[in-house]
Write an enzyme that holds these catalytic residues in place. Structure first.
Site, PDB file in Angstrom:
ATOM      1  N   ASP A 156      14.179  30.136  16.052  1.00 50.48           N
ATOM      2  CA  ASP A 156      14.417  29.089  15.043  1.00 50.48           C
ATOM      3  C   ASP A 156      15.118  27.867  15.630  1.00 50.48           C
ATOM      4  O   ASP A 156      15.555  26.985  14.904  1.00 50.48           O
ATOM      5  CB  ASP A 156      15.223  29.640  13.865  1.00 50.48           C
ATOM      6  CG  ASP A 156      16.572  30.215  14.289  1.00 50.48           C
ATOM      7  OD1 ASP A 156      16.913  30.132  15.491  1.00 50.48           O
ATOM      8  OD2 ASP A 156      17.291  30.751  13.420  1.00 50.48           O
ATOM      9  N   GLU A 188      23.188  28.312  14.092  1.00 54.72           N
ATOM     10  CA  GLU A 188      21.948  28.469  13.346  1.00 54.72           C
ATOM     11  C   GLU A 188      21.487  27.123  12.789  1.00 54.72           C
ATOM     12  O   GLU A 188      22.252  26.146  12.786  1.00 54.72           O
ATOM     13  CB  GLU A 188      22.163  29.472  12.202  1.00 54.72           C
ATOM     14  CG  GLU A 188      22.581  30.862  12.652  1.00 54.72           C
ATOM     15  CD  GLU A 188      21.441  31.689  13.241  1.00 54.72           C
ATOM     16  OE1 GLU A 188      20.372  31.113  13.526  1.00 54.72           O
ATOM     17  OE2 GLU A 188      21.614  32.900  13.420  1.00 54.72           O
ATOM     18  N   ASP A 212      29.433  33.201  23.199  1.00 56.96           N
ATOM     19  CA  ASP A 212      29.599  33.698  21.836  1.00 56.96           C
ATOM     20  C   ASP A 212      30.001  35.170  21.857  1.00 56.96           C
ATOM     21  O   ASP A 212      30.009  35.811  22.910  1.00 56.96           O
ATOM     22  CB  ASP A 212      28.317  33.504  21.021  1.00 56.96           C
ATOM     23  CG  ASP A 212      27.053  33.808  21.825  1.00 56.96           C
ATOM     24  OD1 ASP A 212      27.071  34.755  22.636  1.00 56.96           O
ATOM     25  OD2 ASP A 212      26.057  33.093  21.655  1.00 56.96           O
ATOM     26  N   HIS A 258      17.971  27.889  17.501  1.00 58.47           N
ATOM     27  CA  HIS A 258      19.428  27.940  17.638  1.00 58.47           C
ATOM     28  C   HIS A 258      19.845  28.084  19.102  1.00 58.47           C
ATOM     29  O   HIS A 258      19.109  28.623  19.923  1.00 58.47           O
ATOM     30  CB  HIS A 258      20.034  29.054  16.778  1.00 58.47           C
ATOM     31  CG  HIS A 258      19.830  30.443  17.300  1.00 58.47           C
ATOM     32  ND1 HIS A 258      18.952  31.342  16.739  1.00 58.47           N
ATOM     33  CD2 HIS A 258      20.427  31.110  18.324  1.00 58.47           C
ATOM     34  CE1 HIS A 258      19.009  32.490  17.390  1.00 58.47           C
ATOM     35  NE2 HIS A 258      19.895  32.370  18.358  1.00 58.47           N
TER      36      HIS A 258
END
Length: 263
Positions: free
Chosen positions: A136, A143, A67, A138
């Site tokens: 979370d 996300e 990324d 991801h």
């Protein structure tokens, strides 16, 4: 999905570095997908030590990014290109020619996403993709509620992820970009061997949902359950919320694993 519980982050780094070394012995020009952040640093240190000692030849290895932030100026020390060059490419003695990544400063970001997805396929696909996991759930910057079939694309970061990443920007959340280019979950699942490393109690809930929960877009990492050769390496703290029976099973199966199978 194989789950391997190790004593600590150092042991996890050594284990994964050995898997990379084994891959490079079989395929010297393997395309290695790398992740950023603090979690994978023990992997890169262990691999660099092996290269320095002559235990592995990484001279023909190729490196690709998972990324990249959108909008950071070229050469910004916290752009993921700069981080990967600093933490992976240079310590392994590689040149920038061995490295590929998305262009986060492109005028047409969507075109840059599509170009990078094509480039990975044209390079023969990713042989081993390293992953971290967010609190979370991801992976990459996919996300919660990301499509499980998604390809490389632009994503808006959640506030929690920006808070988590502020430590890399002098703890100033205003410096953390709002958007990123990320390999999509579908792109990640194209890799021949995804390996996720998680360390610390803060990742325990996300790990439990990834490994034991249903496959669901609310926990993007759970998509790894769909891959025929995905490995999750966790230290004792990150494994602390796995069901006791399953945690014991994971320990027993890895202890009984034939050496020839590797990671």
């Amino acid at each position: 999905m194989e789950v391997v519980i190790v004593p600590d982050a150092t042991a996890g780094g050594e284990l994964i570095a050995e898997a990379i070394a084994s891959l490079l012995s079989r395929k010297p020009d393997a395309l290695l997908g790398v992740a950023t952040g603090s979690t994978p640093l023990p992997i890169y240190r262990a691999l660099a030590a092996k290269v320095a000692a002559g235990a592995v030849d990484a001279s023909r290895a190729r490196i690709c990014q998972l990324d990249e932030y959108v909008g950071l100026p070229v050469g910004h020390p916290e752009s993921y290109r700069s981080v990967v060059l600093r933490e992976v490419v240079e310590p392994l003695g590689l040149s920038e020619a061995s490295f590929m990544g998305p262009d986060g400063s492109a005028e047409d970001v969507q075109a840059a996403c599509e170009a990078y997805d094509r480039a990975l396929a044209e390079a023969g696909g990713v042989d081993l993709q390293l992953l971290g996991i967010g609190t979370d759930g991801h992976i990459g910057f996919n996300e919660p509620c990301s499509s499980l079939a998604s390809r490389t694309r632009i994503k808006t970061l959640t506030e929690q992820t920006r808070v988590d990443n502020a430590r890399f920007f002098d703890d100033d959340i205003d410096q953390v970009p709002h958007h990123v280019i990320t390999q999509g979950i579908g792109t990640i699942l194209d890799a021949r061997h995804p390996i996720l490393l998680a360390t610390g109690e803060g990742k325990a809930e996300a790990v439990a949902q990834t490994v034991e929960g249903p496959v669901a877009s609310i926990v993007p990492a759970s998509a790894l359950q769909l891959h025929p050769h995905a490995t999750v390496v966790v230290d004792e703290a990150a494994a602390s919320k796995l069901k006791l029976k399953l945690a014991d099973y994971f320990r027993a199966t890895y202890a009984a694993k034939p050496a020839w199978q590797g990671l």
